[in-house]
Motif scaffolding. Sequence first.
Motif, short mmCIF file in Angstrom:
data_model
loop_
_atom_site.label_atom_id
_atom_site.label_comp_id
_atom_site.label_asym_id
_atom_site.label_seq_id
_atom_site.Cartn_x
_atom_site.Cartn_y
_atom_site.Cartn_z
N ASN A 215 65.69 -32.40 -102.82
CA ASN A 215 64.93 -33.33 -103.68
C ASN A 215 63.47 -32.92 -103.83
OD1 ASN A 215 67.12 -35.06 -104.05
ND2 ASN A 215 66.72 -35.99 -102.05
N ARG A 216 63.20 -31.63 -103.74
CA ARG A 216 61.80 -31.20 -103.84
C ARG A 216 61.60 -30.22 -104.99
NH1 ARG A 216 58.11 -30.64 -98.69
NH2 ARG A 216 59.00 -32.17 -97.31
N THR A 217 60.35 -30.15 -105.44
CA THR A 217 59.95 -29.05 -106.32
C THR A 217 59.33 -27.99 -105.40
OG1 THR A 217 57.88 -30.23 -106.67
CG2 THR A 217 59.55 -30.40 -108.40
N VAL A 218 59.77 -26.74 -105.56
CA VAL A 218 59.32 -25.66 -104.68
C VAL A 218 58.65 -24.57 -105.52
CG1 VAL A 218 60.06 -23.83 -103.11
CG2 VAL A 218 61.11 -26.10 -102.95
N LEU A 219 57.41 -24.27 -105.19
CA LEU A 219 56.70 -23.17 -105.86
C LEU A 219 56.71 -21.97 -104.92
CD1 LEU A 219 54.83 -21.90 -108.01
CD2 LEU A 219 52.90 -23.02 -106.85
N ASN A 220 57.16 -20.83 -105.42
CA ASN A 220 57.25 -19.61 -104.62
C ASN A 220 56.30 -18.58 -105.22
OD1 ASN A 220 58.07 -17.42 -103.09
ND2 ASN A 220 60.11 -17.25 -104.03
N LEU A 221 55.17 -18.34 -104.52
CA LEU A 221 54.17 -17.38 -105.03
C LEU A 221 54.43 -16.00 -104.43
CD1 LEU A 221 51.13 -19.79 -104.68
CD2 LEU A 221 52.31 -19.13 -106.80
N PHE A 222 54.16 -14.96 -105.18
CA PHE A 222 54.48 -13.57 -104.78
C PHE A 222 55.98 -13.50 -104.52
CE2 PHE A 222 50.23 -14.71 -103.30
CZ PHE A 222 49.44 -13.73 -103.89
N SER A 223 56.74 -13.92 -105.50
CA SER A 223 58.15 -14.25 -105.27
C SER A 223 59.08 -13.04 -105.24
CB SER A 223 58.62 -15.21 -106.34
OG SER A 223 58.40 -14.64 -107.63
N TYR A 224 58.65 -11.88 -105.76
CA TYR A 224 59.45 -10.65 -105.73
C TYR A 224 60.84 -10.91 -106.33
CZ TYR A 224 61.55 -6.41 -103.57
OH TYR A 224 62.21 -5.24 -103.32
N THR A 225 61.91 -10.84 -105.56
CA THR A 225 63.26 -11.07 -106.12
C THR A 225 63.68 -12.53 -106.01
OG1 THR A 225 64.21 -10.51 -103.99
CG2 THR A 225 64.02 -8.71 -105.59
N GLY A 226 62.73 -13.39 -105.65
CA GLY A 226 63.04 -14.82 -105.62
C GLY A 226 63.93 -15.26 -104.46
N ALA A 227 63.84 -14.56 -103.34
CA ALA A 227 64.72 -14.92 -102.22
C ALA A 227 64.45 -16.35 -101.73
CB ALA A 227 64.55 -13.92 -101.07
N PHE A 228 63.16 -16.70 -101.59
CA PHE A 228 62.85 -18.07 -101.15
C PHE A 228 63.31 -19.09 -102.21
CE2 PHE A 228 59.37 -15.99 -98.55
CZ PHE A 228 59.85 -16.39 -97.31
N SER A 229 63.11 -18.76 -103.47
CA SER A 229 63.51 -19.68 -104.54
C SER A 229 65.02 -19.89 -104.52
CB SER A 229 63.12 -19.11 -105.91
OG SER A 229 61.81 -18.62 -105.91
N THR A 230 65.73 -18.79 -104.33
CA THR A 230 67.18 -18.85 -104.37
C THR A 230 67.73 -19.77 -103.29
OG1 THR A 230 67.27 -16.64 -105.30
CG2 THR A 230 69.28 -17.44 -104.26
N ILE A 231 67.28 -19.56 -102.06
CA ILE A 231 67.83 -20.38 -100.98
C ILE A 231 67.42 -21.84 -101.16
CG2 ILE A 231 65.99 -20.02 -99.24
CD1 ILE A 231 68.39 -19.73 -97.19
N ALA A 232 66.20 -22.07 -101.67
CA ALA A 232 65.76 -23.46 -101.90
C ALA A 232 66.64 -24.11 -102.98
CB ALA A 232 64.29 -23.48 -102.31
N ALA A 233 66.95 -23.35 -104.01
CA ALA A 233 67.75 -23.90 -105.11
C ALA A 233 69.18 -24.22 -104.65
CB ALA A 233 67.77 -22.93 -106.28
N THR A 234 69.67 -23.50 -103.64
CA THR A 234 71.03 -23.82 -103.17
C THR A 234 71.07 -25.21 -102.54
OG1 THR A 234 70.73 -22.86 -100.94
CG2 THR A 234 71.60 -21.38 -102.65
N LYS A 235 69.92 -25.75 -102.20
CA LYS A 235 69.86 -27.10 -101.63
C LYS A 235 69.38 -28.10 -102.68
CE LYS A 235 70.48 -29.38 -97.77
NZ LYS A 235 70.11 -29.09 -96.40
N GLY A 236 69.37 -27.65 -103.92
CA GLY A 236 69.03 -28.58 -105.00
C GLY A 236 67.57 -28.60 -105.40
#
Length: 390
Positions: A215-236
Amino acid sequence: MKIAILNKGKEGKYFNQYPLIEEEDIFKSDRLEEGDLFQIKSSTNIYIATCYVGRQHKGLGWVLSYNANEKIDTHYFKALFETARETRNYYYQADGTNAFRLFNGEGDGLGGLTIDHYDGHLLIQWYSEGIYQFRKYIIEAMQAVFPFKSIYEKTRFKHNAIQSGWVLGEQPQFPIVIEENFTFYNVHLDDGPMTGIFLDQKEVRKKLRDYYSENRTVLNLFSYTGAFSTIAATKGAKTTSVDLANRSRQLTEENFGINGIDPTTQSIYVMDTFDFYKYAMRHGYRYDTIVIDPPSFARNKKKTFSVTKDYHQLIQQALRILNPGGTLILSTNHSMYTLNAFKNTIKSTLANEGVTYQIDEVMGLPKDFKTTSHYKPSKYLKVVFVTIEH
Ligand code: SAH
């Protein structure tokens, strides 16, 4: 064998198993060439250790053994690798994870070399010409000790020409899709210095997913291949990824894709971080979790950025676009930036901004990135989770 005599007073350091040979500690030596074996001795001619010459920015070479009679051959490397394999039993057996570091240089007893396991494709990284001269023994020992599908290598010592190549086994097709904590990531072993995933952040990614994504908005700076974004998105989480490099967009979309996340539901900006801060402020964008994992030094058209000098700016600006009760995940992998110095920067910046906060967590390297207490810079990763109360 060649000999290097240490300066008086320096023997204690090496008797205490400091693994890196520093040029300025040597009083006199035979002529030392890359790959040479040599013994270090005290000024009173007492044997301390057997070493090899492998120049890196850090020093002249690394200790191989504390036994003057030890032969440095396939057998030596086999023993080293067997120990390394045993300490990774957990990762070999873990459900939902098939990528990890198998041999971590000095942390596993020999500096200048790392080996990563990407679903059975082993990547050797050679950090000096010197260690590369032991290649035949090392590859023989790897074949004998580690289960693998293929062995692949990268030379990290020709600064402008990192070479990657397939050594043996089944030739890998890229991307290799690896799994880590039940999340999938694409890996390219043939693409410059990086592979698409930084395995040392595995526990940070997991923590982000488990506690800071739902239930969060997550900003990933210096995201490269988006690994942090990807795992966060798997939790919605609704994610926003920001990276200066053009290639990051497609690589990030692909990582979403292999996890069954429609990339069009997520935001990706190919943009300088500081420009993005201005852009987000102008548009009134706000985030619940902001991940900041910059390179130690970055350069763009306008300015240079150094984590040791400029991290506070990243924090100050992030506060302006963080929702109340939101969390900053602040990371640095600079080996000379100590945890204390990093924490002090964080605390003084937050104090100057007049916010109340709580440090939820301080994380470092995972167990597969084995370190040695004899060499402090090997604990290079520092990640601080700070929740801003108001
Ligand atoms: N956090 C990433 C790794 C970051 S690697 C992960 O966990 O996978 C560093 C990245 O920073 C590179 O992709 C590089 O393109 C990007 N970068 C460097 N300078 C930048 C800047 N000024 N603004 C945005 N991204 C930048």
